[in-house]
Write a protein that holds these residues in place. Structure first.
Motif, PDB file in Angstrom:
ATOM      1  N   VAL A  93       0.843  -1.196   0.000  1.00 37.86           N
ATOM      2  CA  VAL A  93       0.000   0.000   0.000  1.00 37.86           C
ATOM      3  C   VAL A  93       0.882   1.251   0.000  1.00 37.86           C
ATOM      4  CG1 VAL A  93      -1.883   1.204   1.180  1.00 37.86           C
ATOM      5  CG2 VAL A  93      -1.724  -1.301   1.291  1.00 37.86           C
ATOM      6  N   PHE A  94       0.466   2.274  -0.709  1.00 46.01           N
ATOM      7  CA  PHE A  94       1.221   3.512  -0.927  1.00 46.01           C
ATOM      8  C   PHE A  94       2.482   3.229  -1.747  1.00 46.01           C
ATOM      9  CE2 PHE A  94      -0.563   4.171   3.511  1.00 46.01           C
ATOM     10  CZ  PHE A  94      -1.695   4.820   3.073  1.00 46.01           C
ATOM     11  N   ALA A  95       2.385   2.282  -2.659  1.00 41.88           N
ATOM     12  CA  ALA A  95       3.546   1.822  -3.423  1.00 41.88           C
ATOM     13  C   ALA A  95       3.609   2.508  -4.783  1.00 41.88           C
ATOM     14  CB  ALA A  95       3.483   0.311  -3.610  1.00 41.88           C
ATOM     15  N   GLU A  96       4.732   3.114  -5.074  1.00 44.89           N
ATOM     16  CA  GLU A  96       4.989   3.677  -6.396  1.00 44.89           C
ATOM     17  C   GLU A  96       5.687   2.660  -7.298  1.00 44.89           C
ATOM     18  OE1 GLU A  96       4.264   7.283  -7.250  1.00 44.89           O
ATOM     19  OE2 GLU A  96       2.922   6.696  -5.618  1.00 44.89           O
ATOM     20  N   THR A  97       6.275   1.621  -6.687  1.00 44.63           N
ATOM     21  CA  THR A  97       6.923   0.532  -7.415  1.00 44.63           C
ATOM     22  C   THR A  97       6.426  -0.798  -6.857  1.00 44.63           C
ATOM     23  OG1 THR A  97       8.811   0.425  -5.904  1.00 44.63           O
ATOM     24  CG2 THR A  97       8.995   1.937  -7.789  1.00 44.63           C
ATOM     25  N   GLN A 146       7.428   9.022   2.906  1.00 45.59           N
ATOM     26  CA  GLN A 146       7.732   8.231   4.106  1.00 45.59           C
ATOM     27  C   GLN A 146       8.411   6.939   3.692  1.00 45.59           C
ATOM     28  OE1 GLN A 146       4.315   7.587   6.650  1.00 45.59           O
ATOM     29  NE2 GLN A 146       5.429   6.284   8.066  1.00 45.59           N
ATOM     30  N   GLY A 147       9.350   6.472   4.504  1.00 46.19           N
ATOM     31  CA  GLY A 147       9.985   5.169   4.310  1.00 46.19           C
ATOM     32  C   GLY A 147      11.151   5.130   3.355  1.00 46.19           C
ATOM     33  N   ASP A 148      11.507   6.251   2.733  1.00 47.91           N
ATOM     34  CA  ASP A 148      12.594   6.254   1.744  1.00 47.91           C
ATOM     35  C   ASP A 148      13.913   5.782   2.349  1.00 47.91           C
ATOM     36  OD1 ASP A 148      11.703   8.308  -0.865  1.00 47.91           O
ATOM     37  OD2 ASP A 148      10.470   8.226   0.930  1.00 47.91           O
ATOM     38  N   HIS A 149      14.221   6.255   3.570  1.00 50.40           N
ATOM     39  CA  HIS A 149      15.507   5.908   4.182  1.00 50.40           C
ATOM     40  C   HIS A 149      15.542   4.455   4.656  1.00 50.40           C
ATOM     41  CE1 HIS A 149      12.957   6.780   7.611  1.00 50.40           C
ATOM     42  NE2 HIS A 149      13.859   6.284   8.423  1.00 50.40           N
ATOM     43  N   LEU A 150      14.387   3.796   4.643  1.00 47.45           N
ATOM     44  CA  LEU A 150      14.309   2.370   5.006  1.00 47.45           C
ATOM     45  C   LEU A 150      14.325   1.472   3.772  1.00 47.45           C
ATOM     46  CD1 LEU A 150      11.519   2.612   7.733  1.00 47.45           C
ATOM     47  CD2 LEU A 150      13.989   2.487   8.102  1.00 47.45           C
ATOM     48  N   GLY A 151      14.421   2.070   2.596  1.00 43.35           N
ATOM     49  CA  GLY A 151      14.409   1.300   1.358  1.00 43.35           C
ATOM     50  C   GLY A 151      13.030   0.860   0.922  1.00 43.35           C
ATOM     51  N   ARG A 152      11.973   1.452   1.510  1.00 43.95           N
ATOM     52  CA  ARG A 152      10.589   1.139   1.133  1.00 43.95           C
ATOM     53  C   ARG A 152       9.850   2.451   0.938  1.00 43.95           C
ATOM     54  NH1 ARG A 152       8.878  -4.269   0.215  1.00 43.95           N
ATOM     55  NH2 ARG A 152       6.819  -3.353   0.483  1.00 43.95           N
ATOM     56  N   ALA A 153      10.090   3.104  -0.177  1.00 42.17           N
ATOM     57  CA  ALA A 153       9.481   4.406  -0.423  1.00 42.17           C
ATOM     58  C   ALA A 153       7.962   4.305  -0.458  1.00 42.17           C
ATOM     59  CB  ALA A 153      10.009   4.993  -1.725  1.00 42.17           C
ATOM     60  N   ASN A 154       7.305   5.152   0.328  1.00 42.19           N
ATOM     61  CA  ASN A 154       5.849   5.271   0.336  1.00 42.19           C
ATOM     62  C   ASN A 154       5.476   6.685  -0.088  1.00 42.19           C
ATOM     63  OD1 ASN A 154       4.197   3.006   2.377  1.00 42.19           O
ATOM     64  ND2 ASN A 154       6.418   2.937   2.227  1.00 42.19           N
ATOM     65  N   ARG A 155       4.405   6.803  -0.869  1.00 41.34           N
ATOM     66  CA  ARG A 155       3.863   8.104  -1.240  1.00 41.34           C
ATOM     67  C   ARG A 155       2.384   8.128  -0.879  1.00 41.34           C
ATOM     68  NH1 ARG A 155       8.341   8.650  -1.003  1.00 41.34           N
ATOM     69  NH2 ARG A 155       9.847   9.489  -2.501  1.00 41.34           N
ATOM     70  N   LEU A 156       2.058   9.002   0.067  1.00 43.76           N
ATOM     71  CA  LEU A 156       0.691   9.152   0.541  1.00 43.76           C
ATOM     72  C   LEU A 156       0.172  10.510   0.074  1.00 43.76           C
ATOM     73  CD1 LEU A 156       2.538   7.622   2.833  1.00 43.76           C
ATOM     74  CD2 LEU A 156       0.435   7.687   4.148  1.00 43.76           C
ATOM     75  N   TYR A 157      -1.037  10.525  -0.437  1.00 47.23           N
ATOM     76  CA  TYR A 157      -1.624  11.741  -0.967  1.00 47.23           C
ATOM     77  C   TYR A 157      -2.740  12.194  -0.031  1.00 47.23           C
ATOM     78  CZ  TYR A 157       1.123  10.277  -4.909  1.00 47.23           C
ATOM     79  OH  TYR A 157       2.188   9.884  -5.703  1.00 47.23           O
ATOM     80  N   LEU A 158      -2.554  13.389   0.533  1.00 41.23           N
ATOM     81  CA  LEU A 158      -3.475  13.951   1.519  1.00 41.23           C
ATOM     82  C   LEU A 158      -4.208  15.135   0.898  1.00 41.23           C
ATOM     83  CD1 LEU A 158      -4.571  14.360   4.436  1.00 41.23           C
ATOM     84  CD2 LEU A 158      -2.503  15.706   4.895  1.00 41.23           C
ATOM     85  N   ASN A 159      -5.529  15.047   0.863  1.00 40.54           N
ATOM     86  CA  ASN A 159      -6.366  16.127   0.355  1.00 40.54           C
ATOM     87  C   ASN A 159      -7.382  16.512   1.427  1.00 40.54           C
ATOM     88  OD1 ASN A 159      -5.102  15.685  -2.183  1.00 40.54           O
ATOM     89  ND2 ASN A 159      -6.645  14.146  -2.699  1.00 40.54           N
ATOM     90  N   ILE A 160      -7.557  17.806   1.650  1.00 44.30           N
ATOM     91  CA  ILE A 160      -8.552  18.297   2.608  1.00 44.30           C
ATOM     92  C   ILE A 160      -9.396  19.344   1.916  1.00 44.30           C
ATOM     93  CG2 ILE A 160      -8.939  19.297   4.881  1.00 44.30           C
ATOM     94  CD1 ILE A 160      -6.039  18.478   5.562  1.00 44.30           C
ATOM     95  N   ASP A 161     -10.721  19.150   1.950  1.00 46.35           N
ATOM     96  CA  ASP A 161     -11.597  20.081   1.242  1.00 46.35           C
ATOM     97  C   ASP A 161     -12.150  21.150   2.187  1.00 46.35           C
ATOM     98  OD1 ASP A 161     -13.685  18.922   2.684  1.00 46.35           O
ATOM     99  OD2 ASP A 161     -14.336  17.639   1.033  1.00 46.35           O
ATOM    100  N   GLU A 194       9.645   1.116  13.327  1.00 47.95           N
ATOM    101  CA  GLU A 194       9.310   2.202  12.405  1.00 47.95           C
ATOM    102  C   GLU A 194       8.441   1.686  11.272  1.00 47.95           C
ATOM    103  OE1 GLU A 194      11.285   5.946   9.982  1.00 47.95           O
ATOM    104  OE2 GLU A 194      12.513   4.731  11.348  1.00 47.95           O
ATOM    105  N   ASP A 195       7.351   2.366  11.043  1.00 49.23           N
ATOM    106  CA  ASP A 195       6.430   2.030   9.966  1.00 49.23           C
ATOM    107  C   ASP A 195       6.889   2.729   8.690  1.00 49.23           C
ATOM    108  OD1 ASP A 195       4.207   0.711   9.024  1.00 49.23           O
ATOM    109  OD2 ASP A 195       2.792   2.278   9.600  1.00 49.23           O
ATOM    110  N   THR A 196       6.710   2.055   7.552  1.00 48.67           N
ATOM    111  CA  THR A 196       7.179   2.656   6.302  1.00 48.67           C
ATOM    112  C   THR A 196       6.155   3.576   5.660  1.00 48.67           C
ATOM    113  OG1 THR A 196       6.443   0.719   5.043  1.00 48.67           O
ATOM    114  CG2 THR A 196       8.737   0.738   5.804  1.00 48.67           C
ATOM    115  N   GLY A 197       4.864   3.385   5.958  1.00 46.30           N
ATOM    116  CA  GLY A 197       3.823   4.233   5.392  1.00 46.30           C
ATOM    117  C   GLY A 197       2.571   4.164   6.245  1.00 46.30           C
ATOM    118  N   THR A 198       2.123   5.284   6.811  1.00 45.29           N
ATOM    119  CA  THR A 198       1.103   5.266   7.852  1.00 45.29           C
ATOM    120  C   THR A 198      -0.078   6.152   7.477  1.00 45.29           C
ATOM    121  OG1 THR A 198       2.990   5.171   9.371  1.00 45.29           O
ATOM    122  CG2 THR A 198       0.796   5.331  10.347  1.00 45.29           C
ATOM    123  N   GLY A 199      -1.150   5.519   7.007  1.00 41.92           N
ATOM    124  CA  GLY A 199      -2.317   6.274   6.571  1.00 41.92           C
ATOM    125  C   GLY A 199      -3.035   6.965   7.708  1.00 41.92           C
TER     126      GLY A 199
END
Length: 289
Positions: free
Chosen positions: A11-15, A251-266, A222-227
């Motif tokens: 989850v939150f995986a770009e690769t 999040q998680g780049d320095h652990l070798g597990r890059a996570n990208r989380l997209y946060l939107n607030i309306d 340490e968690d690699t990606g935390t929603g």
């Protein structure tokens, strides 16, 4: 012997091998709490999610979310991962509702990403000295310019903004001091000690760098990606009057597990957290008895 199907997703995986790993059990109606906890400990991932049927026609399923040591009322990457698997298996519509122990969660997906939307939160400033917060993180900086905050949009966590990316990457949490902080100041007496550290990128206003650390068996993991922490960051931004907004969380780049989380607030203060989910495997767990 009972054979339980499960799916492994990132989850939150770009690769393919990025993101936060998750085990999803799709047929968990017959499992009790003890069994679910034992299975989560067997997999030893940050969380394992168990899908159970819902009695509400408007809700696709109920989720039970377990770390290796305890159940969580809400967590972002299990909710998104389970929703992705359900969508893949059942040809669900692009929008649906799924229940967690904490609250109902609205899910929306497109061809690339899947998002959860929640509303309602509590944010409490933490009235301790900046020196004490610096000691908790064991960083070299002689100051922290921001108060810490307890935030709960489903799960309570302690949020602390740091002054530099170097501080963020080199922080080492003092477990005793964080336990003390939760015991004395956390408004949620049932909350497990956890800390979400974040840094606003100095070159791009839309990018935030973060780390999430929580206690497990007397040490910090340490968690690699935390929603859930991303959602709590959204609650903090609303509390500070910094919305509507869009952020990309690294999040998680320095652990070798890059996570990208997209946060939107309306403008209605709905918090939306999402990202990409990748299916990486499936199997069966054999349950004795």
């Amino acid at each position: 012997m009972t054979k339980l199907p499960y799916y492994l997703v990132n989850v939150f995986a770009e690769t393919h091998f990025g993101g936060n790993p998750l085990a999803v059990f799709t047929n968990a109606a017959m499992l009790n709490d003890t069994q679910m906890q034992a299975i989560a400990k067997q997999f030893n991932l940050s969380e394992t999610v168990f899908i159970q049927p819902s009695n509400d026609d408007h809700v696709v399923a109920n989720l039970r979310i377990f770390t290796p040591n305890y159940e969580m009322p809400f967590a972002g990457h299990p909710t998104l991962g389970a929703s992705f698997v359900l969508s893949q298996l059942n040809n669900l519509p692009d929008q649906f509702i799924i229940n967690t122990q904490a609250k109902a969660v609205h899910i929306h997906r497109d061809d690339v990403q899947i998002f959860l939307t929640i509303s309602g939160f509590e944010v409490t400033p933490c009235q301790v000295s900046q020196a004490y917060l610096t000691d908790i993180c064991q960083i070299n900086s002689n100051k922290i310019n921001y108060l810490g905050y307890f935030a709960n949009s489903g799960t309570t966590q302690f949020l602390l903004q740091l002054d530099s990316l170097d501080d963020l990457l080199h922080a080492k949490i003092d477990l005793i001091k964080l336990q003390e902080l939760f015991a004395k100041h956390c408004p949620d007496t049932s909350a497990e000690p956890s800390i979400y550290l974040w840094y606003q990128d100095e070159y791009c206003e839309e990018i935030i760098h973060s780390r999430m650390l929580f206690e497990q068996d007397g040490i910090f993991i340490e968690d690699t990606g935390t929603g859930s922490a991303c959602a709590n960051l959204g609650a903090y931004l609303i509390h500070q009057g910094l919305t509507p907004t869009r952020k990309t969380i690294h999040q998680g780049d320095h652990l070798g597990r890059a996570n990208r989380l997209y946060l939107n607030i309306d403008t209605a203060q709905n918090i939306q957290v999402g990202g990409r989910v990748v299916m990486v495997g499936t199997g069966e767990l054999w349950l004795d008895g």
